[in-house]
Design an enzyme around this catalytic site. Structure first.
Site, mmCIF file in Angstrom:
data_model
loop_
_atom_site.group_PDB
_atom_site.id
_atom_site.type_symbol
_atom_site.label_atom_id
_atom_site.label_comp_id
_atom_site.label_asym_id
_atom_site.label_seq_id
_atom_site.Cartn_x
_atom_site.Cartn_y
_atom_site.Cartn_z
ATOM 1 N N HIS A 1 27.280 29.204 54.616
ATOM 2 C CA HIS A 1 27.345 28.163 53.598
ATOM 3 C C HIS A 1 27.433 26.764 54.224
ATOM 4 C CE1 HIS A 1 29.314 26.495 49.745
ATOM 5 N NE2 HIS A 1 28.128 26.958 49.378
ATOM 6 N N ASP B 1 48.528 13.351 50.562
ATOM 7 C CA ASP B 1 49.449 12.222 50.756
ATOM 8 C C ASP B 1 48.727 10.888 50.871
ATOM 9 O OD1 ASP B 1 51.607 13.886 50.581
ATOM 10 O OD2 ASP B 1 51.980 14.010 52.745
#
Length: 528
Positions: free
Chosen positions: A185, A432
């Site tokens: 992929h 974050d």
């Protein structure tokens, strides 16, 4: 003879017929040829192309690097607009002088796919070495084109996990399912070892905003600097892996098709070429205003042995990606078109929430997905995620591009709504507000366990912040906010200036909803 005896006789006949069919399939199986390492490899040694700093692209990269930039930093330019993504590839092909290495899961013979093949052919005619590595799962009907390309003196085509039955591929699935169910992929496009494009796009109209079918909202990055060598090394691993075979050893004798070097004069192609000249990236290239973000960047990639089921877990891309997500303390924003978290994934994401992180997921709505079976694998986990404090958003079928302030596009198909609608295809997450992942990895068992995947981790508050802005601006207008109501799930949307609430998957028929509900009861998670 009574009904029971007749039924038994019919059962024996049915069993005999099934045995004959299975025996026929077994006898019809065609084993793969010897591993390619035992075949003559006409490719020049890779190191003969290693020093490309004196190429046009090499000089441009050196001149474009800020004087005060740390040499360990890579330059990143995000490509979310489909036409920009095409222009970036076409520009690299036309600039190439030594090498072009391309690795893809899908390559369609449509307007965009044919234009890029013609670009590769022009580069090969200039003497550029072209190495084309394709997963064989989606090459049906392309054998004449692959034969023609592979016959060129400076083009070599290789196929990953090939099918020996070129016209009856289901036979290979029946007789060699354990191998053929594992696909490559990965997606990368590297030129002169100086610039690379990595991300979620395959090669076809739906990825590059061409035509009138469903358009994929996707994301790639154009990268220069040290990370390019990492991508090149990763390509080399796959090019020489035990799952990769020269096309000449797989394709049966037959006619070849020459893709040519000049674009077709048909109206669709000419209209698309005209539209490309107005793309944002083309205008930036013409004015010399292409601004890169310089940041620490590294490649994460599966060991190609995963294609044979032989890779150790420590060598799988899910390991470093899981470690990054596990470090989230403030926020985790996940964008995945095919989202099947499994019970373990639910525990992980809910655990982040309990530690104080804000966790949100953007995936496709049922009306927007192009793989209903994967959506069926997702719906059993929605309530558990919501009860655990995870925010869920589902992209609408009529979504278009989101452009964060200051430029840069991180979600969307290009701002042009196709008559075929849109479907989310970008695979990215931010942790974050600092680390951004862009690549081919979906948050589902297939990406984790079966398919090989790759991508880049970028330590950049600027780029991670852009994804957060794009997601925030999509909420309500381009996506549905999914919440828990008193009687089940609720989808909230902003439509024509009004807040609209749905109590079932929006803009779907009850038959469609019933179908995915039935699929969700089946034990198919491991295949999704």
């Amino acid at each position: 003879m009574g009904e029971r005896g007749a039924g038994k006789r019919r059962g024996l006949k049915g069993a005999a017929a099934a045995a004959v069919v299975l025996a026929g399939l077994w006898l019809a199986r065609r084993p793969l040829p010897p591993p390619h390492q035992d075949l003559v490899d006409a490719s020049p040694p890779a190191d003969s192309y290693a020093n490309t700093t004196d190429t046009t692209l090499g000089r441009a990269v050196a001149e474009g690097r800020p004087q005060d930039a740390d040499p360990g930093l890579s330059g990143i330019y995000t490509l979310a607009d489909g036409r920009d993504a095409f222009v970036a590839r076409a520009m690299l092909v036309d600039t190439a002088e030594r090498t072009i290495d391309v690795q893809y899961y899908i390559w369609h013979d449509d307007t965009a796919g044919r234009l890029l093949l013609q670009g590769l052919r022009r580069a090969a005619d200039r003497g550029v070495r072209i190495r084309l590595l394709l997963d064989d799962n989606n090459t049906a009907g392309l054998d004449p084109i692959l034969r023609g390309l592979d016959a060129h003196a400076t083009i070599e085509v290789r196929l990953f996990n090939p099918f020996m039955h070129r016209r009856a591929r289901p036979v290979d699935f029946v007789t060699d399912f354990g191998r053929t169910n594992r696909r490559m992929h990965n997606k990368s496009f590297t030129v002169d070892h100086q610039a690379t494009i990595v991300g979620g796009r395959n090669m076809g109209d739906e990825y590059f905003d061409a035509g009138q079918g469903t358009m994929f909202a996707d994301l790639d990055v154009l990268a220069v600097g040290p990370v390019v060598e990492e991508v090149s090394e990763d390509f080399e691993r796959y090019w020489t892996s035990a799952s990769t075979y020269p096309a000449a050893s797989i394709l049966r004798p037959g006619p070849s098709e020459d893709v040519g070097t000049e674009p077709s004069t048909d109206p669709d192609t000419q209209t698309y070429l005209h539209a490309l000249s107005h793309s944002t990236l083309w205008q930036h290239l013409q004015s010399g205003r292409l601004a890169f973000t310089w940041a620490p960047t590294r490649v994460v990639s599966d060991d190609p042995a995963k294609g044979l089921g032989r890779a150790a877990k420590k060598n799988l891309v899910v390991t470093p990606l899981g470690a990054e997500l596990d470090q989230a303390r403030q926020s985790a924003l996940i964008v995945s078109p095919y989202f099947v978290p499994t019970r373990q994934g639910v525990r992980t994401l809910v655990g982040l929430v309990r530690r104080g992180a804000h966790v949100s997921v953007l995936t496709n709505a049922l009306s927007a997905t192009d793989v209903a079976a994967v959506h069926a694998g997702y719906i059993p986990y929605r309530e558990a995620l919501l009860r655990g404090g995870v925010e869920l958003y589902e992209m609408k079928r009529d979504a278009t591009v989101v452009e964060p302030p200051g430029g840069g596009h991180l979600l969307g198909s290009g701002g042009r709504l196709s008559s075929g609608g849109s479907s989310l295809h970008a695979k990215t997450f931010a942790v974050d507000g600092r680390v951004l992942f862009v690549g081919s990895f979906n948050m589902d068992p297939r990406s984790a366990r079966l398919n090989t995947e790759m991508g880049v981790l970028i330590d950049s508050p600027e780029l991670a912040g852009e994804l957060a802005i794009a997601k925030a601006e999509s909420a309500g207008t381009l996506s549905y906010h999914v919440t828990l109501g008193a009687d089940g799930l609720v989808w909230t949307s902003e439509e024509d200036g009004q807040t609209v609430r749905y109590t079932s998957d929006p803009h779907t028929h009850w038959i469609q909803r019933a179908g995915v509900r039935v699929l969700s009861w089946l034990p198919i998670d491991g295949l999704l």
